[in-house]
Design an enzyme around this catalytic site. Structure first.
Site, PDB file in Angstrom:
ATOM      1  N   TYR A 155       1.009  -1.205   0.093  1.00 33.56           N
ATOM      2  CA  TYR A 155       0.103   0.071  -0.025  1.00 33.56           C
ATOM      3  C   TYR A 155       0.833   1.132   0.100  1.00 33.56           C
ATOM      4  CZ  TYR A 155      -3.891   3.158   1.707  1.00 33.56           C
ATOM      5  OH  TYR A 155      -4.702   4.055   1.462  1.00 33.56           O
ATOM      6  N   ILE A 188      -9.325   8.141   8.154  1.00 38.16           N
ATOM      7  CA  ILE A 188     -10.464   8.604   8.041  1.00 38.16           C
ATOM      8  C   ILE A 188     -11.550   7.580   8.348  1.00 38.16           C
ATOM      9  CG2 ILE A 188     -12.044   9.684   6.175  1.00 38.16           C
ATOM     10  CD1 ILE A 188      -9.558  11.474   6.669  1.00 38.16           C
TER      11      ILE A 188
HETATM   12  P1  NAD Z   1     -13.624   2.248  -0.049  1.00 39.38           P
HETATM   13  O1  NAD Z   1     -13.091   0.768   0.303  1.00 39.38           O
HETATM   14  O2  NAD Z   1     -14.901   2.837   0.895  1.00 39.38           O
HETATM   15  O3  NAD Z   1     -14.036   2.739  -1.353  1.00 39.38           O
HETATM   16  C1  NAD Z   1     -13.112   2.231  -2.430  1.00 39.38           C
HETATM   17  C2  NAD Z   1     -13.722   2.664  -3.662  1.00 39.38           C
HETATM   18  O4  NAD Z   1     -12.917   2.211  -4.776  1.00 39.38           O
HETATM   19  C3  NAD Z   1     -14.940   1.880  -4.126  1.00 39.38           C
HETATM   20  O5  NAD Z   1     -16.037   2.415  -4.668  1.00 39.38           O
HETATM   21  C4  NAD Z   1     -14.549   0.661  -5.029  1.00 39.38           C
HETATM   22  O6  NAD Z   1     -15.640  -0.130  -5.878  1.00 39.38           O
HETATM   23  C5  NAD Z   1     -13.319   1.086  -5.773  1.00 39.38           C
HETATM   24  N1  NAD Z   1     -12.360   0.160  -6.257  1.00 39.38           N
HETATM   25  C6  NAD Z   1     -11.646  -0.570  -5.675  1.00 39.38           C
HETATM   26  N2  NAD Z   1     -10.959  -1.540  -6.702  1.00 39.38           N
HETATM   27  C7  NAD Z   1     -11.363  -0.840  -7.784  1.00 39.38           C
HETATM   28  C8  NAD Z   1     -11.173  -1.448  -9.112  1.00 39.38           C
HETATM   29  N3  NAD Z   1     -10.329  -2.442  -9.283  1.00 39.38           N
HETATM   30  N4  NAD Z   1     -11.659  -0.631 -10.014  1.00 39.38           N
HETATM   31  C9  NAD Z   1     -12.613   0.247 -10.096  1.00 39.38           C
HETATM   32  N5  NAD Z   1     -13.058   0.709  -8.661  1.00 39.38           N
HETATM   33  C10 NAD Z   1     -12.457  -0.006  -7.710  1.00 39.38           C
HETATM   34  O7  NAD Z   1     -12.203   3.145   0.232  1.00 39.38           O
HETATM   35  P2  NAD Z   1     -12.116   4.433   1.149  1.00 39.38           P
HETATM   36  O8  NAD Z   1     -11.845   4.542   2.599  1.00 39.38           O
HETATM   37  O9  NAD Z   1     -13.178   5.364   0.776  1.00 39.38           O
HETATM   38  O10 NAD Z   1     -10.601   4.894   0.257  1.00 39.38           O
HETATM   39  C11 NAD Z   1     -10.769   5.759  -0.909  1.00 39.38           C
HETATM   40  C12 NAD Z   1      -9.467   6.263  -1.320  1.00 39.38           C
HETATM   41  O11 NAD Z   1      -8.863   7.204  -0.060  1.00 39.38           O
HETATM   42  C13 NAD Z   1      -8.576   5.161  -1.471  1.00 39.38           C
HETATM   43  O12 NAD Z   1      -7.425   5.219  -2.422  1.00 39.38           O
HETATM   44  C14 NAD Z   1      -7.855   4.998  -0.072  1.00 39.38           C
HETATM   45  O13 NAD Z   1      -6.523   4.074  -0.290  1.00 39.38           O
HETATM   46  C15 NAD Z   1      -7.577   6.332   0.277  1.00 39.38           C
HETATM   47  N6  NAD Z   1      -7.335   6.481   1.521  1.00 39.38           N
HETATM   48  C16 NAD Z   1      -8.482   6.015   2.502  1.00 39.38           C
HETATM   49  C17 NAD Z   1      -7.900   6.508   4.038  1.00 39.38           C
HETATM   50  C18 NAD Z   1      -9.025   6.101   4.863  1.00 39.38           C
HETATM   51  O14 NAD Z   1      -8.674   6.233   6.074  1.00 39.38           O
HETATM   52  N7  NAD Z   1     -10.082   5.516   4.609  1.00 39.38           N
HETATM   53  C19 NAD Z   1      -6.776   6.956   4.221  1.00 39.38           C
HETATM   54  C20 NAD Z   1      -5.840   7.261   3.276  1.00 39.38           C
HETATM   55  C21 NAD Z   1      -6.183   6.977   1.953  1.00 39.38           C
END
Ligand code: NAD
Length: 247
Positions: A155, A188
């Site tokens: 990651y 988050i």
């Molecule tokens: P989540 O799992 O709730 O949502 C992820 C989304 O990505 C979903 O809609 C899923 O369908 C889509 N997705 C995943 N693989 C895919 C693929 N192969 N093709 C198309 N769509 C795909 O995740 P989240 O927590 O909302 O995270 C969103 C972004 O923020 C991510 O890039 C994550 O790494 C980043 N992020 C999240 C956090 C956190 O604390 N949640 C922290 C830092 C960064």
């Protein structure tokens, strides 16, 4: 950005979590929305679509696998047909498959790099022709890219790659007044962080100066700023949204 009523924003992975909050924030600013995810839940997609339409903008939903170039090519073709341009591109879709390197399988490594990093190339490369001069590209990285984290070498590598990609593209696209920035969220509240054990969560909270986890809207506001006309002179930057965890 230019006159909002005719602009289209694509947010990948936008039917839930941080992506959905970003889509809603951009809709509230008057952008028409292309909702996207990997197509695994019609229910999530319909619910997100309803929320965006409540903001009185146009909205379409296109599923595609961001880790697959062919799928991203089809996504671009459909966007060209229905919207003509993508004025704001937010590369948000991402996954985590945590495991110490010793135990990590080649599939766990490749899936995370494929979804989080190769997707930057597949989505952005196929859409580049549709992004007009003055457009905006915002890539969602993570503070883990800056600090590393136990059990997250795949990651962290993918999210650090996004930062190098963002800065290079900012240099390439500057002459077209397209800005390219990254947002690095901390912890988050989403499905991704719901699985953190309570004891670990307590120790994380101790390290965050603001003493709370963020909410998806915190990230959405940062993206909304970077997508705005007000941010016209901001490019190649990494905006941390982490309650102060990583400075
Ligand atoms: P989540 O799992 O709730 O949502 C992820 C989304 O990505 C979903 O809609 C899923 O369908 C889509 N997705 C995943 N693989 C895919 C693929 N192969 N093709 C198309 N769509 C795909 O995740 P989240 O927590 O909302 O995270 C969103 C972004 O923020 C991510 O890039 C994550 O790494 C980043 N992020 C999240 C956090 C956190 O604390 N949640 C922290 C830092 C960064």
């Amino acid at each position: 950005m230019m006159g909002k009523q005719h602009t289209w924003a694509l947010v990948t992975g936008s039917t839930r979590g941080i992506g959905k909050a970003i889509a809603l924030a951009l809709a509230r600013k008057g952008h028409n929305l292309i909702l996207h995810d990997r197509g695994s839940s019609k229910k999530e997609a319909n619910a997100a679509m309803k929320e965006v339409l409540n903001e009185k903008v146009q909205c379409i939903y296109i599923p595609a696998d961001v880790s697959d170039n062919e799928s991203c090519l089809k996504l671009a073709e459909q966007i060209q047909k229905h919207c003509g341009t993508v004025d704001v591109l937010v590369n948000n879709a991402g996954i985590a498959k945590d495991r110490t390197l010793k135990k990590m399988t080649p599939a766990e490594w490749s899936e995370v790099i494929g979804t989080n990093l190769n997707s930057m190339y597949f989505v952005t490369h196929n859409l580049l022709e549709l992004i007009p001069d003055g457009g905006r590209i915002i890539n969602i990285s993570s503070i883990i890219a800056l600090s590393g984290n136990f059990g997250q070498s795949n990651y962290a590598a993918s999210k650090a790659g996004i930062i190098g990609f963002t800065k290079s593209l900012a240099k390439e696209l500057g002459k077209r007044k397209i800005t390219v920035n990254a947002v690095a969220p901390g912890f988050i509240r989403t499905a991704m962080t719901d699985s953190i054990p309570v004891e670990l969560l307590d120790s994380i909270l101790n390290l965050i100066p603001l003493k709370e986890l963020g909410v998806p809207e915190d990230v959405a506001h940062a993206v909304s700023f970077l997508a705005s006309e007000e941010a016209r002179y901001v490019t190649g930057t990494v905006l941390r949204v982490d309650g102060g965890l990583s400075f």
